[in-house]
Design an enzyme around this catalytic site. Sequence first.
Site, PDB file in Angstrom:
ATOM      1  N   SER A   1       0.861  -1.186   0.000  1.00  0.00           N
ATOM      2  CA  SER A   1       0.000   0.000   0.000  1.00  0.00           C
ATOM      3  C   SER A   1       0.891   1.228   0.000  1.00  0.00           C
ATOM      4  O   SER A   1       2.041   1.176   0.458  1.00  0.00           O
ATOM      5  CB  SER A   1      -0.885   0.007   1.253  1.00  0.00           C
TER       6      SER A   1
ATOM      7  N   TYR B   1      -0.117  -0.530  10.760  1.00  0.00           N
ATOM      8  CA  TYR B   1      -0.377  -0.838   9.348  1.00  0.00           C
ATOM      9  C   TYR B   1       0.745  -0.311   8.460  1.00  0.00           C
ATOM     10  O   TYR B   1       1.225  -1.026   7.564  1.00  0.00           O
ATOM     11  CB  TYR B   1      -1.712  -0.231   8.928  1.00  0.00           C
TER      12      TYR B   1
END
Length: 292
Positions: free
Chosen positions: A145, A170
Amino acid sequence: MERSQGGPMAGRTVLITGGTGGIGRATALGLASMGAHVAIIGRDHGRTEDAVREIRSTGGQADAFVADLSSQAEVRRVAADVLRSYARLDVLVNNVGGYWSTRHVTADGLERTFALNHLAPFLLTALLLDRLQQSDAARVVTVASNAHVRGRIDFDDLQKERAYSGSAAYGQSKLANVLFSYELARRLCGTSVTANVLHPGLVSTAFGGEDPGRAQQLLVPLLRPFMKSPRHGAATSIHLASDPDLHHVTGRYFAKCAAKRSSKGSYDESVAVRLWQASADLVGLTTPATAS
């Protein structure tokens, strides 16, 4: 197991983690439509079987494997099942991932974001690497990501025991995905296996819905009209898994089906090597994955 006779991926076996919904399911459907024999790993038996039925209903070939990849024992079990099922493996798509606003601990006593998003693909790839190397041209595709840009590998607190935030955990896991892919590509230099990593874009899925943070609850409904569909979000994964022009391309970061520069920190080879060893220690690999 029969394989489709037509399509650019005919005769190729593809394993996709997290293939029961969102980007993973769309990736499985797309590659199956190109003739690939698709194997899906999902956590929920019903959803995994449902994804396989959908692929088969369109004439594709698919098999289901059920495992909670946050558990290292489950990763090892499903890897053994895959190795028993397939004499060859051509593509591994490390797609599974998650986001939790509060800290969760796995069966192995590890922080769940790091365990699922990074250690699971690290261990699964290592366990399947020999089979991948038996293919004439195998590929490891890892879904990261652009959140990796804000990530930092905190070697003093990889498990976020001192201070936890969902976004920090994350970001660290997604940076770990990129560092892992680059280091894997270096270690596999000269072999038949390539390793690339990608950013799928902002995609409308149920991602993070299990334990959303306050900001996520407020922002996602506002952003959803501008998000990609899962089918469009899967385009780069499908591209990296199938495009013949990428036969020798390795150690690259992709977005919108094109090679891009990742964050400056993601190219730090000393950090990548240190992360590799730390990861090997955490999953109990005495001999980390390298070219054989």
